[in-house]
Design a protein around this motif. Sequence first.
Motif, PDB file in Angstrom:
ATOM      1  N   ILE A  15       0.839  -1.203   0.000  1.00  0.00           N
ATOM      2  CA  ILE A  15       0.000   0.000   0.000  1.00  0.00           C
ATOM      3  C   ILE A  15       0.869   1.246   0.000  1.00  0.00           C
ATOM      4  CG2 ILE A  15      -1.645   1.359   1.368  1.00  0.00           C
ATOM      5  CD1 ILE A  15      -2.970  -1.318   2.175  1.00  0.00           C
ATOM      6  N   LEU A  16       1.892   1.278   0.847  1.00  0.00           N
ATOM      7  CA  LEU A  16       2.754   2.460   0.916  1.00  0.00           C
ATOM      8  C   LEU A  16       3.521   2.681  -0.387  1.00  0.00           C
ATOM      9  CD1 LEU A  16       4.140   2.125   4.541  1.00  0.00           C
ATOM     10  CD2 LEU A  16       2.561   3.875   3.704  1.00  0.00           C
ATOM     11  N   THR A  17       4.100   1.633  -0.923  1.00  0.00           N
ATOM     12  CA  THR A  17       4.879   1.762  -2.157  1.00  0.00           C
ATOM     13  C   THR A  17       4.004   2.279  -3.292  1.00  0.00           C
ATOM     14  OG1 THR A  17       6.399   0.012  -1.473  1.00  0.00           O
ATOM     15  CG2 THR A  17       6.333   0.533  -3.822  1.00  0.00           C
ATOM     16  N   ASP A  18       2.847   1.666  -3.481  1.00  0.00           N
ATOM     17  CA  ASP A  18       1.959   2.088  -4.562  1.00  0.00           C
ATOM     18  C   ASP A  18       1.450   3.521  -4.362  1.00  0.00           C
ATOM     19  OD1 ASP A  18       2.307  -0.367  -5.762  1.00  0.00           O
ATOM     20  OD2 ASP A  18       0.374  -1.179  -5.106  1.00  0.00           O
ATOM     21  N   SER A  19       1.273   3.926  -3.113  1.00  0.00           N
ATOM     22  CA  SER A  19       0.747   5.254  -2.822  1.00  0.00           C
ATOM     23  C   SER A  19       1.780   6.365  -2.961  1.00  0.00           C
ATOM     24  CB  SER A  19       0.169   5.293  -1.404  1.00  0.00           C
ATOM     25  OG  SER A  19      -0.926   4.414  -1.294  1.00  0.00           O
ATOM     26  N   PHE A  20       3.062   6.037  -2.782  1.00  0.00           N
ATOM     27  CA  PHE A  20       4.086   7.081  -2.737  1.00  0.00           C
ATOM     28  C   PHE A  20       5.048   7.073  -3.921  1.00  0.00           C
ATOM     29  CE2 PHE A  20       2.484   7.279   1.527  1.00  0.00           C
ATOM     30  CZ  PHE A  20       2.594   8.620   1.850  1.00  0.00           C
ATOM     31  N   ASP A  61      -9.295  -1.482  10.001  1.00  0.00           N
ATOM     32  CA  ASP A  61     -10.000  -2.752  10.203  1.00  0.00           C
ATOM     33  C   ASP A  61     -10.259  -3.495   8.900  1.00  0.00           C
ATOM     34  OD1 ASP A  61     -10.064  -2.516  12.976  1.00  0.00           O
ATOM     35  OD2 ASP A  61     -11.970  -1.420  12.951  1.00  0.00           O
ATOM     36  N   ASP A  62     -10.452  -2.748   7.809  1.00  0.00           N
ATOM     37  CA  ASP A  62     -10.705  -3.376   6.513  1.00  0.00           C
ATOM     38  C   ASP A  62      -9.411  -3.680   5.741  1.00  0.00           C
ATOM     39  OD1 ASP A  62      -9.898  -0.841   5.756  1.00  0.00           O
ATOM     40  OD2 ASP A  62     -11.883  -0.220   5.067  1.00  0.00           O
ATOM     41  N   SER A  63      -8.257  -3.365   6.352  1.00  0.00           N
ATOM     42  CA  SER A  63      -6.926  -3.595   5.756  1.00  0.00           C
ATOM     43  C   SER A  63      -6.696  -2.800   4.474  1.00  0.00           C
ATOM     44  CB  SER A  63      -6.682  -5.087   5.506  1.00  0.00           C
ATOM     45  OG  SER A  63      -6.721  -5.801   6.716  1.00  0.00           O
ATOM     46  N   ASP A  64      -7.417  -1.707   4.306  1.00  0.00           N
ATOM     47  CA  ASP A  64      -7.263  -0.871   3.111  1.00  0.00           C
ATOM     48  C   ASP A  64      -6.440   0.386   3.359  1.00  0.00           C
ATOM     49  OD1 ASP A  64      -8.730  -2.584   1.470  1.00  0.00           O
ATOM     50  OD2 ASP A  64     -10.628  -1.664   2.056  1.00  0.00           O
ATOM     51  N   ALA A  65      -6.094   0.658   4.621  1.00  0.00           N
ATOM     52  CA  ALA A  65      -5.308   1.847   4.965  1.00  0.00           C
ATOM     53  C   ALA A  65      -4.257   1.461   5.996  1.00  0.00           C
ATOM     54  CB  ALA A  65      -6.211   2.947   5.512  1.00  0.00           C
ATOM     55  N   VAL A  66      -3.117   2.137   5.900  1.00  0.00           N
ATOM     56  CA  VAL A  66      -2.003   1.854   6.812  1.00  0.00           C
ATOM     57  C   VAL A  66      -1.368   3.163   7.262  1.00  0.00           C
ATOM     58  CG1 VAL A  66      -1.530  -0.399   5.739  1.00  0.00           C
ATOM     59  CG2 VAL A  66      -0.297   1.634   4.943  1.00  0.00           C
ATOM     60  N   ALA A  67      -0.710   3.100   8.407  1.00  0.00           N
ATOM     61  CA  ALA A  67      -0.001   4.274   8.910  1.00  0.00           C
ATOM     62  C   ALA A  67       1.240   3.816   9.665  1.00  0.00           C
ATOM     63  CB  ALA A  67      -0.896   5.106   9.820  1.00  0.00           C
ATOM     64  N   LEU A  68       2.308   4.577   9.497  1.00  0.00           N
ATOM     65  CA  LEU A  68       3.539   4.347  10.239  1.00  0.00           C
ATOM     66  C   LEU A  68       3.694   5.502  11.218  1.00  0.00           C
ATOM     67  CD1 LEU A  68       6.005   3.229   7.417  1.00  0.00           C
ATOM     68  CD2 LEU A  68       4.480   1.826   8.824  1.00  0.00           C
ATOM     69  N   ILE A  69       3.737   5.165  12.491  1.00  0.00           N
ATOM     70  CA  ILE A  69       3.849   6.146  13.566  1.00  0.00           C
ATOM     71  C   ILE A  69       5.192   5.950  14.247  1.00  0.00           C
ATOM     72  CG2 ILE A  69       2.801   7.034  15.683  1.00  0.00           C
ATOM     73  CD1 ILE A  69       0.881   6.900  13.145  1.00  0.00           C
ATOM     74  N   CYS A  70       5.914   7.040  14.444  1.00  0.00           N
ATOM     75  CA  CYS A  70       7.197   6.962  15.132  1.00  0.00           C
ATOM     76  C   CYS A  70       7.152   7.851  16.370  1.00  0.00           C
ATOM     77  CB  CYS A  70       8.328   7.413  14.203  1.00  0.00           C
ATOM     78  SG  CYS A  70       9.968   7.043  14.860  1.00  0.00           S
ATOM     79  N   PHE A  71       7.790   7.394  17.420  1.00  0.00           N
ATOM     80  CA  PHE A  71       7.977   8.181  18.629  1.00  0.00           C
ATOM     81  C   PHE A  71       9.465   8.503  18.692  1.00  0.00           C
ATOM     82  CE2 PHE A  71       4.436   5.174  19.862  1.00  0.00           C
ATOM     83  CZ  PHE A  71       3.426   6.061  19.516  1.00  0.00           C
ATOM     84  N   PRO A  72       9.862   9.671  18.180  1.00  0.00           N
ATOM     85  CA  PRO A  72      11.283   9.992  18.007  1.00  0.00           C
ATOM     86  C   PRO A  72      12.144   9.792  19.248  1.00  0.00           C
ATOM     87  CG  PRO A  72       9.941  11.643  16.917  1.00  0.00           C
ATOM     88  CD  PRO A  72       9.001  10.763  17.689  1.00  0.00           C
ATOM     89  N   GLU A  73      11.593  10.046  20.423  1.00  0.00           N
ATOM     90  CA  GLU A  73      12.389   9.883  21.641  1.00  0.00           C
ATOM     91  C   GLU A  73      12.701   8.414  21.949  1.00  0.00           C
ATOM     92  OE1 GLU A  73       8.224   9.292  23.069  1.00  0.00           O
ATOM     93  OE2 GLU A  73       9.176  10.607  21.597  1.00  0.00           O
ATOM     94  N   ASN A  74      11.983   7.498  21.326  1.00  0.00           N
ATOM     95  CA  ASN A  74      12.229   6.059  21.518  1.00  0.00           C
ATOM     96  C   ASN A  74      13.279   5.501  20.562  1.00  0.00           C
ATOM     97  OD1 ASN A  74      10.226   6.133  23.430  1.00  0.00           O
ATOM     98  ND2 ASN A  74       8.720   5.032  22.213  1.00  0.00           N
ATOM     99  N   LYS A  75      13.564   6.256  19.502  1.00  0.00           N
ATOM    100  CA  LYS A  75      14.464   5.770  18.463  1.00  0.00           C
ATOM    101  C   LYS A  75      15.882   5.643  19.014  1.00  0.00           C
ATOM    102  CE  LYS A  75      15.309   6.465  13.588  1.00  0.00           C
ATOM    103  NZ  LYS A  75      15.240   7.393  12.464  1.00  0.00           N
ATOM    104  N   LYS A  76      16.438   4.459  18.849  1.00  0.00           N
ATOM    105  CA  LYS A  76      17.781   4.180  19.341  1.00  0.00           C
ATOM    106  C   LYS A  76      18.639   3.586  18.232  1.00  0.00           C
ATOM    107  CE  LYS A  76      16.144   3.193  24.033  1.00  0.00           C
ATOM    108  NZ  LYS A  76      15.045   4.074  23.868  1.00  0.00           N
ATOM    109  N   ILE A 123       0.965   7.804   5.985  1.00  0.00           N
ATOM    110  CA  ILE A 123      -0.405   7.298   6.028  1.00  0.00           C
ATOM    111  C   ILE A 123      -0.819   7.101   4.572  1.00  0.00           C
ATOM    112  CG2 ILE A 123      -1.348   9.635   6.196  1.00  0.00           C
ATOM    113  CD1 ILE A 123      -3.757   8.410   7.716  1.00  0.00           C
ATOM    114  N   ALA A 124      -1.481   5.995   4.293  1.00  0.00           N
ATOM    115  CA  ALA A 124      -1.864   5.709   2.910  1.00  0.00           C
ATOM    116  C   ALA A 124      -3.089   4.812   2.870  1.00  0.00           C
ATOM    117  CB  ALA A 124      -0.711   5.039   2.163  1.00  0.00           C
ATOM    118  N   GLY A 135      -9.664   6.907   4.275  1.00  0.00           N
ATOM    119  CA  GLY A 135      -8.598   7.663   4.919  1.00  0.00           C
ATOM    120  C   GLY A 135      -9.123   8.595   5.993  1.00  0.00           C
ATOM    121  N   THR A 136     -10.271   9.202   5.756  1.00  0.00           N
ATOM    122  CA  THR A 136     -10.876  10.107   6.738  1.00  0.00           C
ATOM    123  C   THR A 136     -11.201   9.367   8.022  1.00  0.00           C
ATOM    124  OG1 THR A 136     -11.763  11.513   4.989  1.00  0.00           O
ATOM    125  CG2 THR A 136     -12.836  11.650   7.151  1.00  0.00           C
TER     126      THR A 136
END
Length: 188
Positions: A15-20, A61-76, A123-124, A135-136
Amino acid sequence: MRLATRSDKDLVLNILTDSFLENKSVNYLIPNDHRHKERVRALMDYSFETCYAFGKVLISDDSDAVALICFPENKKTTLKSLIWEVNLVINGIGIGNVSKAMAREKKISQNYPQTPIYYLWFIAVNPKLQGKGIGTKFLQEIRKDAAGMNRPIYLETSTIRNLPFYKNAGLTEYSTLDFGYTLYLIRG
């Protein structure tokens, strides 16, 4: 909305590759050569692994949308994260774009507060299903998740037609950056 598992990785990357593929911000770093789609997928792979380890990967829930969330302070920096970065350089952005990527990331991150944020990296919606409200609805669920964590959402977009989508969701554009294309900085 649910958390992704490892078995969801192909779905998320597809989904992400096709969307971006045509995204200005992504293509600022990804060479437009015969391996373009493979390179975009390498970026999405890196982003998936980073968020899976240091944030959240969410699926509607329908597996048609995805999102990648990062918490920068957790990144190691770990051996795994170094391997992900090497793979991104080799298979995605190329060695020649490393300094460009680092400079852009620095300029963007200077606009974040020092407090913990809910960074909506990607988000895609499946491109075949866009414009149907998926998406909404998904973004509303993401906003509830961020509110439940008491974190403001931060994101960027280079796609002008997405600005009303974010505004209608209650997010606001607070700045822009010029990288030869306009990057809109959004929060909520």
